[in-house]
Design an enzyme around this catalytic site. Structure first.
Site, PDB file in Angstrom:
ATOM      1  CG  HIS A  48      -0.705  -0.024   2.284  1.00 36.95           C
ATOM      2  ND1 HIS A  48      -0.128  -1.144   3.520  1.00 36.95           N
ATOM      3  CD2 HIS A  48      -0.095   0.834   3.626  1.00 36.95           C
ATOM      4  CE1 HIS A  48       0.362  -0.643   4.438  1.00 36.95           C
ATOM      5  NE2 HIS A  48       0.422   0.369   4.412  1.00 36.95           N
ATOM      6  CG  HIS A  51       3.611   4.656   4.735  1.00 32.59           C
ATOM      7  ND1 HIS A  51       2.302   5.491   5.893  1.00 32.59           N
ATOM      8  CD2 HIS A  51       3.204   3.538   4.484  1.00 32.59           C
ATOM      9  CE1 HIS A  51       1.696   4.740   6.459  1.00 32.59           C
ATOM     10  NE2 HIS A  51       2.042   3.703   5.719  1.00 32.59           N
ATOM     11  CD  GLU A  79       3.306   0.298   6.683  1.00 30.47           C
ATOM     12  OE1 GLU A  79       2.260   0.364   6.411  1.00 30.47           O
ATOM     13  OE2 GLU A  79       2.692  -1.110   7.760  1.00 30.47           O
TER      14      GLU A  79
HETATM   15 CO    CO Z   1       1.329   1.688   6.230  1.00 28.80          CO
END
Ligand code: CO
Length: 145
Positions: A8, A87, A136
């Site tokens: 994502h 992110h 991440e």
């Molecule tokens: Co995230």
């Protein structure tokens, strides 16, 4: 380290309901999860599912709004009041192995490995060690979303 699937893209937004309406009305999104609070991360979260050309799970847009002034997203929104890209999240098969690899490369891992919004272990790597991109790393979910 072996590059995994882009799970994502995290996008910080000041108003998650307005952002959901934007993705429906402007971007034509038809598959958006119900927002939920993630108090450990100080954020309210939902996922916009995008289609995937290979019939697998599509990359998601993670909409993040702050739960409180102490939220890590609060400072980001102070600098970017309209919201913005926050992110990138990549999947790895083994979170402990990935963490050890980033640490061995001298990358600054932020805080402990913890359970993220998908219910799988995650950690973050400092943007200054990642071409300016907060990154991440998440253990691959066993089922899609
Ligand atoms: Co995230």
């Amino acid at each position: 380290m072996k590059l995994g699937r882009l799970n994502h893209v995290g996008v910080a937004v000041p108003d998650i309901d307005a952002a959901i309406a934007f993705y429906r009305e402007v971007m034509g999104a038809s598959d958006i999860t119900t927002p939920f609070d993630l108090p450990e991360q100080g954020v309210r979260v939902c996922f916009v599912n995008t289609p995937d050309a290979h019939d697998g799970p599509g990359t998601q847009i993670e909409l993040l709004s702050p739960l409180s002034e102490a939220s890590p997203v609060t400072g980001f929104l102070a600098k970017n009041p309209a919201g913005g890209q926050h992110h990138l999240c990549y999947e790895v098969p083994d979170i402990a192995k990935a963490r050890a690899e980033f640490e061995a490369m001298g990358k600054r891992v932020l805080g402990p490995t913890r359970i993220g919004a998908h219910g799988t272990p995650i950690f973050f790597v400092h943007p200054k060690d990642m071409l300016g991109q907060l990154t991440e790393i998440m253990e691959t979910p066993t089922e899609a979303h």
